[in-house]
Structure formats: C-alpha cells, structure tokens
Design a protein around this motif. Structure first.
Motif, PDB file in Angstrom:
ATOM      1  N   THR A   1       0.825  -1.204   0.000  1.00 44.02           N
ATOM      2  CA  THR A   1       0.000   0.000   0.000  1.00 44.02           C
ATOM      3  C   THR A   1       0.859   1.254   0.000  1.00 44.02           C
ATOM      4  O   THR A   1       0.669   2.162  -0.814  1.00 44.02           O
ATOM      5  CB  THR A   1      -0.948   0.001   1.220  1.00 44.02           C
ATOM      6  N   VAL A   2       1.827   1.297   0.899  1.00 43.22           N
ATOM      7  CA  VAL A   2       2.718   2.463   0.995  1.00 43.22           C
ATOM      8  C   VAL A   2       3.556   2.590  -0.278  1.00 43.22           C
ATOM      9  O   VAL A   2       3.651   3.668  -0.870  1.00 43.22           O
ATOM     10  CB  VAL A   2       3.628   2.347   2.242  1.00 43.22           C
ATOM     11  N   GLY A   3       4.167   1.495  -0.691  1.00 44.94           N
ATOM     12  CA  GLY A   3       5.002   1.530  -1.884  1.00 44.94           C
ATOM     13  C   GLY A   3       4.220   1.908  -3.129  1.00 44.94           C
ATOM     14  O   GLY A   3       4.676   2.700  -3.954  1.00 44.94           O
ATOM     15  N   SER A   4       3.013   1.359  -3.278  1.00 45.93           N
ATOM     16  CA  SER A   4       2.193   1.667  -4.448  1.00 45.93           C
ATOM     17  C   SER A   4       1.751   3.118  -4.469  1.00 45.93           C
ATOM     18  O   SER A   4       1.661   3.726  -5.541  1.00 45.93           O
ATOM     19  CB  SER A   4       0.973   0.748  -4.492  1.00 45.93           C
ATOM     20  N   ALA A   5       1.475   3.673  -3.299  1.00 46.68           N
ATOM     21  CA  ALA A   5       1.098   5.096  -3.244  1.00 46.68           C
ATOM     22  C   ALA A   5       2.241   5.961  -3.764  1.00 46.68           C
ATOM     23  O   ALA A   5       2.036   6.854  -4.597  1.00 46.68           O
ATOM     24  CB  ALA A   5       0.724   5.488  -1.822  1.00 46.68           C
ATOM     25  N   VAL A   6       3.444   5.684  -3.300  1.00 44.30           N
ATOM     26  CA  VAL A   6       4.619   6.435  -3.759  1.00 44.30           C
ATOM     27  C   VAL A   6       4.829   6.209  -5.259  1.00 44.30           C
ATOM     28  O   VAL A   6       5.033   7.153  -6.024  1.00 44.30           O
ATOM     29  CB  VAL A   6       5.878   6.020  -2.958  1.00 44.30           C
ATOM     30  N   LEU A   7       4.760   4.959  -5.677  1.00 46.09           N
ATOM     31  CA  LEU A   7       4.986   4.595  -7.071  1.00 46.09           C
ATOM     32  C   LEU A   7       4.012   5.307  -8.004  1.00 46.09           C
ATOM     33  O   LEU A   7       4.416   5.868  -9.029  1.00 46.09           O
ATOM     34  CB  LEU A   7       4.848   3.079  -7.215  1.00 46.09           C
ATOM     35  N   HIS A   8       2.736   5.326  -7.654  1.00 51.08           N
ATOM     36  CA  HIS A   8       1.743   5.927  -8.555  1.00 51.08           C
ATOM     37  C   HIS A   8       1.834   7.450  -8.595  1.00 51.08           C
ATOM     38  O   HIS A   8       1.537   8.050  -9.635  1.00 51.08           O
ATOM     39  CB  HIS A   8       0.341   5.436  -8.211  1.00 51.08           C
TER      40      HIS A   8
ATOM     41  N   SER B   1       8.539   0.559 -12.043  1.00 52.99           N
ATOM     42  CA  SER B   1       7.873  -0.723 -12.237  1.00 52.99           C
ATOM     43  C   SER B   1       7.148  -1.192 -10.977  1.00 52.99           C
ATOM     44  O   SER B   1       7.761  -1.394  -9.932  1.00 52.99           O
ATOM     45  CB  SER B   1       8.900  -1.780 -12.638  1.00 52.99           C
ATOM     46  N   GLY B   2       5.855  -1.379 -11.107  1.00 55.40           N
ATOM     47  CA  GLY B   2       5.064  -1.902  -9.993  1.00 55.40           C
ATOM     48  C   GLY B   2       5.334  -3.375  -9.733  1.00 55.40           C
ATOM     49  O   GLY B   2       5.273  -3.835  -8.588  1.00 55.40           O
ATOM     50  N   HIS B   3       5.643  -4.136 -10.781  1.00 53.05           N
ATOM     51  CA  HIS B   3       5.957  -5.548 -10.598  1.00 53.05           C
ATOM     52  C   HIS B   3       7.248  -5.706  -9.785  1.00 53.05           C
ATOM     53  O   HIS B   3       7.334  -6.571  -8.907  1.00 53.05           O
ATOM     54  CB  HIS B   3       6.116  -6.249 -11.950  1.00 53.05           C
ATOM     55  N   ALA B   4       8.242  -4.892 -10.071  1.00 53.22           N
ATOM     56  CA  ALA B   4       9.497  -4.953  -9.325  1.00 53.22           C
ATOM     57  C   ALA B   4       9.266  -4.567  -7.865  1.00 53.22           C
ATOM     58  O   ALA B   4       9.826  -5.190  -6.950  1.00 53.22           O
ATOM     59  CB  ALA B   4      10.540  -4.041  -9.957  1.00 53.22           C
ATOM     60  N   LEU B   5       8.445  -3.551  -7.626  1.00 51.87           N
ATOM     61  CA  LEU B   5       8.098  -3.153  -6.266  1.00 51.87           C
ATOM     62  C   LEU B   5       7.481  -4.331  -5.519  1.00 51.87           C
ATOM     63  O   LEU B   5       7.890  -4.661  -4.401  1.00 51.87           O
ATOM     64  CB  LEU B   5       7.119  -1.981  -6.293  1.00 51.87           C
ATOM     65  N   THR B   6       6.515  -4.979  -6.135  1.00 56.33           N
ATOM     66  CA  THR B   6       5.799  -6.081  -5.486  1.00 56.33           C
ATOM     67  C   THR B   6       6.727  -7.232  -5.141  1.00 56.33           C
ATOM     68  O   THR B   6       6.712  -7.730  -4.002  1.00 56.33           O
ATOM     69  CB  THR B   6       4.652  -6.581  -6.394  1.00 56.33           C
ATOM     70  N   ILE B   7       7.541  -7.670  -6.081  1.00 53.13           N
ATOM     71  CA  ILE B   7       8.388  -8.831  -5.819  1.00 53.13           C
ATOM     72  C   ILE B   7       9.470  -8.510  -4.788  1.00 53.13           C
ATOM     73  O   ILE B   7       9.885  -9.382  -4.030  1.00 53.13           O
ATOM     74  CB  ILE B   7       8.976  -9.430  -7.123  1.00 53.13           C
ATOM     75  N   CYS B   8       9.901  -7.268  -4.704  1.00 55.16           N
ATOM     76  CA  CYS B   8      10.878  -6.906  -3.678  1.00 55.16           C
ATOM     77  C   CYS B   8      10.229  -6.866  -2.289  1.00 55.16           C
ATOM     78  O   CYS B   8      10.862  -7.238  -1.308  1.00 55.16           O
ATOM     79  CB  CYS B   8      11.565  -5.597  -4.023  1.00 55.16           C
ATOM     80  N   CYS B   9       8.983  -6.432  -2.211  1.00 56.80           N
ATOM     81  CA  CYS B   9       8.252  -6.516  -0.934  1.00 56.80           C
ATOM     82  C   CYS B   9       8.128  -7.979  -0.498  1.00 56.80           C
ATOM     83  O   CYS B   9       8.321  -8.306   0.673  1.00 56.80           O
ATOM     84  CB  CYS B   9       6.866  -5.895  -1.055  1.00 56.80           C
TER      85      CYS B   9
ATOM     86  N   GLY C   1      11.677   0.879  -9.148  1.00 55.88           N
ATOM     87  CA  GLY C   1      10.543   0.151  -8.569  1.00 55.88           C
ATOM     88  C   GLY C   1      10.991  -0.803  -7.481  1.00 55.88           C
ATOM     89  O   GLY C   1      10.380  -0.884  -6.415  1.00 55.88           O
ATOM     90  N   ALA C   2      12.083  -1.524  -7.732  1.00 59.00           N
ATOM     91  CA  ALA C   2      12.626  -2.444  -6.730  1.00 59.00           C
ATOM     92  C   ALA C   2      13.081  -1.683  -5.488  1.00 59.00           C
ATOM     93  O   ALA C   2      12.819  -2.108  -4.354  1.00 59.00           O
ATOM     94  CB  ALA C   2      13.789  -3.235  -7.322  1.00 59.00           C
ATOM     95  N   GLY C   3      13.741  -0.564  -5.697  1.00 63.92           N
ATOM     96  CA  GLY C   3      14.198   0.245  -4.555  1.00 63.92           C
ATOM     97  C   GLY C   3      13.047   0.749  -3.708  1.00 63.92           C
ATOM     98  O   GLY C   3      13.106   0.719  -2.475  1.00 63.92           O
ATOM     99  N   ILE C   4      11.980   1.193  -4.359  1.00 65.49           N
ATOM    100  CA  ILE C   4      10.808   1.652  -3.617  1.00 65.49           C
ATOM    101  C   ILE C   4      10.216   0.497  -2.815  1.00 65.49           C
ATOM    102  O   ILE C   4       9.837   0.655  -1.653  1.00 65.49           O
ATOM    103  CB  ILE C   4       9.758   2.268  -4.564  1.00 65.49           C
ATOM    104  N   GLY C   5      10.159  -0.684  -3.409  1.00 64.65           N
ATOM    105  CA  GLY C   5       9.644  -1.857  -2.703  1.00 64.65           C
ATOM    106  C   GLY C   5      10.477  -2.225  -1.498  1.00 64.65           C
ATOM    107  O   GLY C   5       9.945  -2.520  -0.420  1.00 64.65           O
ATOM    108  N   LEU C   6      11.798  -2.196  -1.656  1.00 65.92           N
ATOM    109  CA  LEU C   6      12.694  -2.517  -0.536  1.00 65.92           C
ATOM    110  C   LEU C   6      12.542  -1.506   0.598  1.00 65.92           C
ATOM    111  O   LEU C   6      12.438  -1.877   1.770  1.00 65.92           O
ATOM    112  CB  LEU C   6      14.150  -2.552  -1.013  1.00 65.92           C
ATOM    113  N   ILE C   7      12.522  -0.245   0.258  1.00 66.78           N
ATOM    114  CA  ILE C   7      12.406   0.806   1.277  1.00 66.78           C
ATOM    115  C   ILE C   7      11.034   0.763   1.943  1.00 66.78           C
ATOM    116  O   ILE C   7      10.932   0.875   3.172  1.00 66.78           O
ATOM    117  CB  ILE C   7      12.699   2.190   0.668  1.00 66.78           C
TER     118      ILE C   7
END
Length: 132
Positions: free
Chosen positions: A16-23, A59-67, A108-114
């Motif tokens: 939720t947090v990562g997707s908000a930032v990503l979008h 990339s939202g997919h990269a965010l998701t898989i890193c989470c 996207g991966a960095g946002i997911g990790l953070i």
C-alpha cells in the motif's frame, strides 16, 4: 499463526505504501514504455500526462516482488539468497520483455525494498530483523 498474520499485514501495508509512492511518481513523471519506442518511435517523459500510455516509470511488478522478498526473508531468514535471487530475476524480466526500461525496474525495486523496510521497522518493530 499470529506471526504469519502479522507478516501478511506487513506485506499488505508495504504494498500500500510503496504503491502510493509509485503511482505518484508515475503520474508526475509520465514515461512511455520501451516497446512504444521500438514499435511507434514514441519515447520520453511527459509530466502530468494523465494517460495510461505514460505509466512505465517505475515498475510496480518490481516493487511487489521486492516486498515479497523482504517479508519472506523475515519469515525464513536463512533462505534470503533464494528470495532475492528470485526477486532479481523476476524484476529483470520486465526489462527483457520490453515492458520497462532497466531504470524503471531498479527504481521500482528500490521503492519496494524501502517501503517494506519502513513498514516493518515503524509498524511492526517486533517483526523487523536486527540487521534492518
């Protein structure tokens, strides 16, 4: 079972947090996908485009898989190389399939990790590993 429920909640909160930032970034920067460049000769950033043709970065997919990798590492810490190897392979396939530029995937991966780290440290402090 309570531990797994809390990690599940942490995963949902991370997304939720990562997707908000990503979008917000997608909206503000507006970048076309690499296949648009190859197929139609259209490339570039168009800030505030309000158009789904400009939703490549990040990339939202990269965010998701890193989470997923971060949460799985917390649950099964000895298997961390597997979780992050799988995450890296899946994230990079987004660039190989020309759905994203490599920079889209990395950000996207960095946002997911953070996002996963911050959610665990701030929202679930008892579940965050010490190396965080």
């Amino acid at each position: 079972i309570e531990i797994l429920v809390n990690y599940g909640l942490a995963f949902i909160a991370s997304l939720t947090v990562g997707s908000a930032v990503l979008h917000v970034i997608k909206l503000v920067l507006g970048r076309r996908r690499p296949r648009d460049d190859m197929e139609m000769g259209k490339y570039g950033f168009v800030p505030f485009a309000f158009n789904l043709d400009y939703n490549s970065f990040p990339s939202g997919h990269a965010l998701t898989i890193c989470c997923v990798a971060v949460i799985f590492t917390c649950v099964w810490p000895t298997l961390w190389p597997i979780w992050f190897a799988v995450a890296a392979i899946l994230a990079v396939t987004r660039a190989l399939l020309t759905a994203h530029f490599l920079s889209d995937v990395l950000i996207g991966a960095g946002i997911g990790l953070i996002a996963a780290r911050e959610v665990l440290v701030l929202g679930f402090p008892g579940y965050a590993p010490g190396w965080f």
